[in-house]
Design an enzyme around this catalytic site. Structure first.
Site, PDB file in Angstrom:
ATOM      1  N   CYS A 289      65.590  10.132  -0.575  1.00  0.00           N
ATOM      2  CA  CYS A 289      66.465   9.001  -0.851  1.00  0.00           C
ATOM      3  C   CYS A 289      67.741   9.499  -1.501  1.00  0.00           C
ATOM      4  O   CYS A 289      67.985  10.699  -1.592  1.00  0.00           O
ATOM      5  CB  CYS A 289      65.776   8.040  -1.814  1.00  0.00           C
ATOM      6  SG  CYS A 289      64.151   7.508  -1.268  1.00  0.00           S
TER       7      CYS A 289
ATOM      8  N   GLY B 183      69.409   7.025   3.254  1.00  0.00           N
ATOM      9  CA  GLY B 183      68.363   6.014   3.357  1.00  0.00           C
ATOM     10  C   GLY B 183      68.961   4.660   3.639  1.00  0.00           C
ATOM     11  O   GLY B 183      69.942   4.275   3.000  1.00  0.00           O
TER      12      GLY B 183
ATOM     13  N   ASN C  56      64.134  10.299  -6.357  1.00  0.00           N
ATOM     14  CA  ASN C  56      64.229  10.885  -5.022  1.00  0.00           C
ATOM     15  C   ASN C  56      63.256  12.053  -4.960  1.00  0.00           C
ATOM     16  O   ASN C  56      63.288  12.925  -5.829  1.00  0.00           O
ATOM     17  CB  ASN C  56      65.666  11.374  -4.776  1.00  0.00           C
ATOM     18  CG  ASN C  56      65.799  12.199  -3.506  1.00  0.00           C
ATOM     19  OD1 ASN C  56      65.018  12.037  -2.562  1.00  0.00           O
ATOM     20  ND2 ASN C  56      66.771  13.085  -3.490  1.00  0.00           N
ATOM     21  N   GLY C  57      62.408  12.076  -3.943  1.00  0.00           N
ATOM     22  CA  GLY C  57      61.473  13.193  -3.815  1.00  0.00           C
ATOM     23  C   GLY C  57      60.070  12.719  -3.555  1.00  0.00           C
ATOM     24  O   GLY C  57      59.849  11.591  -3.115  1.00  0.00           O
TER      25      GLY C  57
ATOM     26  N   CYS D 161      65.858  22.348  -1.028  1.00  0.00           N
ATOM     27  CA  CYS D 161      65.438  22.062   0.345  1.00  0.00           C
ATOM     28  C   CYS D 161      66.470  22.565   1.361  1.00  0.00           C
ATOM     29  O   CYS D 161      67.616  22.115   1.381  1.00  0.00           O
ATOM     30  CB  CYS D 161      65.287  20.553   0.476  1.00  0.00           C
ATOM     31  SG  CYS D 161      65.143  19.944   2.152  1.00  0.00           S
TER      32      CYS D 161
ATOM     33  N   TYR E 159      70.452  19.311   7.793  1.00  0.00           N
ATOM     34  CA  TYR E 159      70.535  17.970   8.368  1.00  0.00           C
ATOM     35  C   TYR E 159      70.925  16.845   7.402  1.00  0.00           C
ATOM     36  O   TYR E 159      71.791  16.032   7.710  1.00  0.00           O
ATOM     37  CB  TYR E 159      69.184  17.620   9.010  1.00  0.00           C
ATOM     38  CG  TYR E 159      69.090  16.182   9.431  1.00  0.00           C
ATOM     39  CD1 TYR E 159      69.786  15.720  10.545  1.00  0.00           C
ATOM     40  CD2 TYR E 159      68.341  15.262   8.692  1.00  0.00           C
ATOM     41  CE1 TYR E 159      69.725  14.379  10.916  1.00  0.00           C
ATOM     42  CE2 TYR E 159      68.277  13.927   9.068  1.00  0.00           C
ATOM     43  CZ  TYR E 159      68.968  13.493  10.177  1.00  0.00           C
ATOM     44  OH  TYR E 159      68.916  12.182  10.536  1.00  0.00           O
TER      45      TYR E 159
END
Ligand code: AMP
Ligand code: SF4
Length: 460
Positions: free
Chosen positions: A11, A37, A112-113, A245, A251
């Site tokens: 998110c 999101g 977020n996560g 990440c 992306y």
């Protein structure tokens, strides 16, 4: 109690401290994070008396908030969230921020996560009498904080020590703002400043829109507390590492964001260049076409390195959301069709190198190769600017089983055949590392080397 585990929480979070119309600024920041999101959005603001108001709903930011709604969220401090929901987890009670009226005062949390030991913690908390409204990991964080002793900072530190996995979260109290990042730094979180005010965001692209100056990334394991005394920093653990990440670069993130010092567009361009180095002098083609939007940076790097013209062979309809960010496969299939068209005059009769950032289920590539062929392309050579996705992600990205990863179940040749390409090649892992500047990144979905224990999660 049965609960529907919310697995995917890739998110966006945004926070503002000590700025006029904090909720409005949060709205602007979230707007820049909307790509992270589109299933839900929310903002909580605390006024000068510490009264916290929250508004949230399902859908895009513009669908959830009218101008008047923002005006009803007064205060100098605010936090907000845009949510990537999945089937079964998209209910309103999971839309964030989550606000709790606790003994220690009102707390609002945006997260977020993905907490990998969430099921274990939830079970433990329920056994101790906690009641959960939804399935969001944010609620677990809130309950853990409440159970601990000491000052709020101490409580947060102790709670974080219980959490394993990927988390970047903001906690707004009646007067203060806290920002926390997991010990591996799996999910991004950055800090910016404007005058006497502070900003926190999942991505730096959101700072530009509010004219705030980027200060630094929140460090892995760090807890930042912002109060009338200014900014204090602490760590909940000294066992930390940098494992951002890699898919953020590949992306998720917007190309104008900077993560750990690396501009996302630049990393993608390098991926494209490195991909081209393998094809130089080997592959014969006429034009390079990138899949809009996330592959355009890689396509430009590839075309430059290959000395081939970059052409606009695919046109994106801007008014359709990101295909992948649709909870069901049927919606995703329809989404691809609505989203892209081939530019017939550009592609007809051409030998095309088609660049995409990644292949997850193969839906997009297959559809696009077909589109290009229907428009008269002579050859379609697919080049993917990241390695094969072979393992599930348990850190908040929607790739939770191997079954749905086409490369986990098929050889490159089988995938080529399935998507109907003349040839197919992926970027090597070493090349992706090099493109990310040689920093240590999370690459678990490519290599299966996870940064944390996986608890009850299985690689199936
Ligand atoms: P697929 O059609 O399932 O192969 O999805 C691949 C497309 O989705 C690529 O073109 C990417 O732009 C995008 N994508 C890749 N990885 C992800 C991810 N983990 N979450 C959302 N979208 C993704
Ligand atoms: Fe990102 Fe892949 Fe690691 Fe998940 S496993 S956090 S998608 S790099």
């Amino acid at each position: 109690m049965e609960w529907q585990r919310e697995l995917h929480e890739e998110c966006g979070v945004f926070g503002v401290y000590n700025q006029q119309s904090a909720a409005h600024l949060t709205y602007l920041g979230l707007h820049a994070l909307q790509h992270r999101g589109q299933e839900g959005a929310g903002i909580a603001a605390a006024d000068e008396n510490g009264v916290t108001r929250c508004r949230k709903g399902k859908g895009l930011l513009t669908e959830v908030f009218s101008h008047n709604d923002i005006a009803e969220l007064p205060g100098l401090n605010a936090i907000g969230h845009v949510r990537y929901g999945t089937a079964g987890g998209g209910e309103l009670e999971n839309v964030q921020p989550i606000v709790a009226r606790a003994k220690i005062g009102t707390l609002a949390v945006a997260h977020n996560g993905q907490i990998v030991n969430a099921d274990e913690l939830r079970q433990e908390l329920e056994d101790r009498g906690s009641i959960f409204h939804g399935s969001s990991d944010s609620e677990i964080i809130l309950h853990l904080i409440q159970c601990e002793k000491g000052s709020l900072l101490e409580k947060i530190k102790k709670a974080c020590l219980r959490l394993d996995g990927a988390f970047a979260f903001l906690i707004m109290t009646e007067k203060n703002l806290y920002a926390i990042r997991d010990r591996n730094g799996l999910r991004p979180l950055s800090l910016a400043k404007k005058g006497d005010g502070w900003y926190l965001s999942s991505e730096t692209c959101a700072f530009d829109i509010v004219n705030a100056d980027f200060v630094r990334d929140v460090a892995p394991g760090e807890i930042i507390k912002i109060s009338a005394q200014g900014l204090e920093t602490d760590f909940y653990t000294n066992i930390t590492q940098k494992k951002l990440c890699a898919m953020e670069y590949v992306y998720f993130a917007r190309p104008d964001s900077v993560m750990h010092g690396y501009n996302v567009h630049t990393v993608r361009r390098r991926c494209g260049k490195l991909l081209a180095q393998e094809d130089k002098g080997v592959l014969e083609a006429d034009i390079v076409v990138g899949v809009p939007d996330s592959s355009l940076s890689a396509a430009s790097g590839y075309s430059e390195e290959m000395g081939l013209p970059y052409e606009m062979g695919l046109i994106k309809n801007r008014y359709v959301g990101r295909t992948f960010i649709q909870p069901t496969q049927a919606q995703r299939d329809a989404g691809v069709k609505m989203k892209l068209s081939a530019n017939r005059d550009v592609v007809a009769g051409k030998r095309i190198v088609l660049i995409d950032d990644s292949i997850v289920r193969g839906t997009t590539s297959k559809r696009i190769v077909t589109l290009l062929r229907e428009a008269g392309a002579a050859e379609v050579h697919v080049r993917i600017a990241s390695p094969q996705l072979l393992y599930p992600c348990f850190y908040g990205v929607d790739m939770s089983t191997r079954k749905e990863l086409i490369s986990a179940n098929q050889t490159v040749e089988q995938v080529r055949d399935m998507i109907g390409a003349d040839s197919l090649r992926f970027l090597e892992m070493d090349a992706l590392r090099e493109a990310c500047g040689g920093q240590d990144v999370c690459e678990a979905c490519f290599t299966g080397h996870y940064a944390t224990p996986l608890y009850s999660h299985v690689i199936d």
